[in-house]
Structures are given as C-alpha cells and as structure tokens.
Scaffold this motif. Structure first.
Motif, mmCIF file in Angstrom:
data_model
loop_
_atom_site.group_PDB
_atom_site.id
_atom_site.type_symbol
_atom_site.label_atom_id
_atom_site.label_comp_id
_atom_site.label_asym_id
_atom_site.label_seq_id
_atom_site.Cartn_x
_atom_site.Cartn_y
_atom_site.Cartn_z
ATOM 1 N N LYS A 90 0.821 -1.215 0.000
ATOM 2 C CA LYS A 90 0.000 0.000 0.000
ATOM 3 C C LYS A 90 0.857 1.269 0.000
ATOM 4 C CE LYS A 90 -4.416 -1.447 1.791
ATOM 5 N NZ LYS A 90 -5.437 -1.203 2.799
ATOM 6 N N ALA A 91 1.985 1.221 0.656
ATOM 7 C CA ALA A 91 2.872 2.389 0.684
ATOM 8 C C ALA A 91 3.469 2.670 -0.696
ATOM 9 C CB ALA A 91 3.990 2.170 1.706
ATOM 10 N N GLN A 92 3.600 1.639 -1.513
ATOM 11 C CA GLN A 92 4.229 1.810 -2.826
ATOM 12 C C GLN A 92 3.233 2.020 -3.962
ATOM 13 O OE1 GLN A 92 7.182 -1.194 -3.627
ATOM 14 N NE2 GLN A 92 8.104 -0.956 -1.622
ATOM 15 N N PHE A 93 1.972 1.717 -3.733
ATOM 16 C CA PHE A 93 0.957 1.944 -4.763
ATOM 17 C C PHE A 93 0.660 3.437 -4.853
ATOM 18 C CE2 PHE A 93 -1.664 -2.229 -5.227
ATOM 19 C CZ PHE A 93 -0.537 -2.893 -5.658
ATOM 20 N N ASN A 94 0.683 3.973 -6.073
ATOM 21 C CA ASN A 94 0.291 5.365 -6.249
ATOM 22 C C ASN A 94 -1.219 5.437 -6.520
ATOM 23 O OD1 ASN A 94 -0.170 4.858 -9.022
ATOM 24 N ND2 ASN A 94 1.931 5.397 -9.547
ATOM 25 N N ASP A 95 -1.766 6.634 -6.513
ATOM 26 C CA ASP A 95 -3.219 6.817 -6.664
ATOM 27 C C ASP A 95 -3.738 6.249 -7.982
ATOM 28 O OD1 ASP A 95 -3.351 8.053 -4.202
ATOM 29 O OD2 ASP A 95 -3.232 10.087 -5.030
ATOM 30 N N GLU A 96 -2.983 6.426 -9.039
ATOM 31 C CA GLU A 96 -3.404 5.947 -10.355
ATOM 32 C C GLU A 96 -3.495 4.420 -10.372
ATOM 33 O OE1 GLU A 96 -2.396 7.377 -14.858
ATOM 34 O OE2 GLU A 96 -0.688 6.942 -13.554
ATOM 35 N N LEU A 97 -2.547 3.757 -9.747
ATOM 36 C CA LEU A 97 -2.546 2.295 -9.677
ATOM 37 C C LEU A 97 -3.707 1.796 -8.821
ATOM 38 C CD1 LEU A 97 -1.111 -0.270 -10.540
ATOM 39 C CD2 LEU A 97 0.485 0.051 -8.670
ATOM 40 N N VAL A 98 -3.956 2.466 -7.705
ATOM 41 C CA VAL A 98 -5.081 2.103 -6.834
ATOM 42 C C VAL A 98 -6.400 2.255 -7.591
ATOM 43 C CG1 VAL A 98 -6.382 2.792 -4.780
ATOM 44 C CG2 VAL A 98 -3.891 2.619 -4.674
ATOM 45 N N THR A 99 -6.551 3.343 -8.313
ATOM 46 C CA THR A 99 -7.764 3.583 -9.086
ATOM 47 C C THR A 99 -7.952 2.505 -10.153
ATOM 48 O OG1 THR A 99 -7.594 5.961 -8.716
ATOM 49 C CG2 THR A 99 -8.955 5.249 -10.584
#
Length: 126
Positions: A90-99
C-alpha cells in the motif's frame, strides 16, 4: 547438531527460494505483458505485480525466514507477515494504480490479499 542443520537450511532457503521468487516475478510480468493488449493496463499490472512480489520477498527475507528457522512461525506470525506485506504494498501503490485496480478488480484489499496468497502458493509449488 540442530544449529548446523538450521544453518544449512538457512543457506539453502536463501540460495534457492529468493532466486525462485525473483524468477517467478520476472516470468509473471512477462506473461502479463504478452496476454494484455492494452499497454497502459499491462503497465499497471506489471507494476502492481512487481510491487507485490518485492513485498513478499522482503517480508520473507526479513521476517518469515528467521521465524521458520527457529520454529516460531505460527498463525499469529503468519498474520503479522501478511500485514507487513500489505503495508509495504500500500505504501508503494500510487493513486493511479489504486484507481486502476479498484475499477477493474473491485476491492483493493481483497486484490492485494489474493495476489500475496497467489505469490506464496506459486513459490511453494515450484
């Protein structure tokens, strides 16, 4: 005698398991790249898969391996290892990847858990 066996086991695990994790990650990323036509989607999945595999490797090397060698890797330790891996991911996922993951796979936490479990299962079956 037990110390020698633990040392040998530790060396074997370090020499065999960690390279297998790396090989599995590379092969999985290559497979994703060949199966997915959309370059942006392939890029997202490749990044996400690499992050998950790196987190699993890191937790294994820094936490799980020593507990397994000392016979202390119980259910509580397994849950802790899962939480450590999830936190790294979760710390390495950016917003675009999460979306991207949420819009294509639903619940982010469930996707992360499934990917961690799949990575561990693949490594056990190599």
């Amino acid at each position: 005698m037990n110390d020698i066996l633990l040392n040998v086991l530790s060396v074997v695990v370090t020499a065999v398991v960690i390279p297998l994790i790396s090989l599995l990650g590379t092969k999985l990323i290559q497979l994703i790249g060949t199966k997915i036509k959309d370059e942006k989607a392939a890029n997202f999945l490749s990044k996400a898969t690499a992050i998950v595999l790196d987190a699993v490797k890191s937790v294994f090397q820094t936490y799980v391996e020593s507990l397994k060698n000392s016979g202390k890797f119980d259910e509580t330790a397994q849950k802790t290892a899962l939480e450590k891996a999830r936190a790294i991911i979760k710390a390495q996922f950016n917003d675009e990847l999460v979306t991207y993951i949420k819009s294509n796979y639903g619940d982010l936490d469930e996707w992360i858990n499934n990917q961690i479990e799949a990575s561990i299962n693949s490594l056990k079956n190599i």
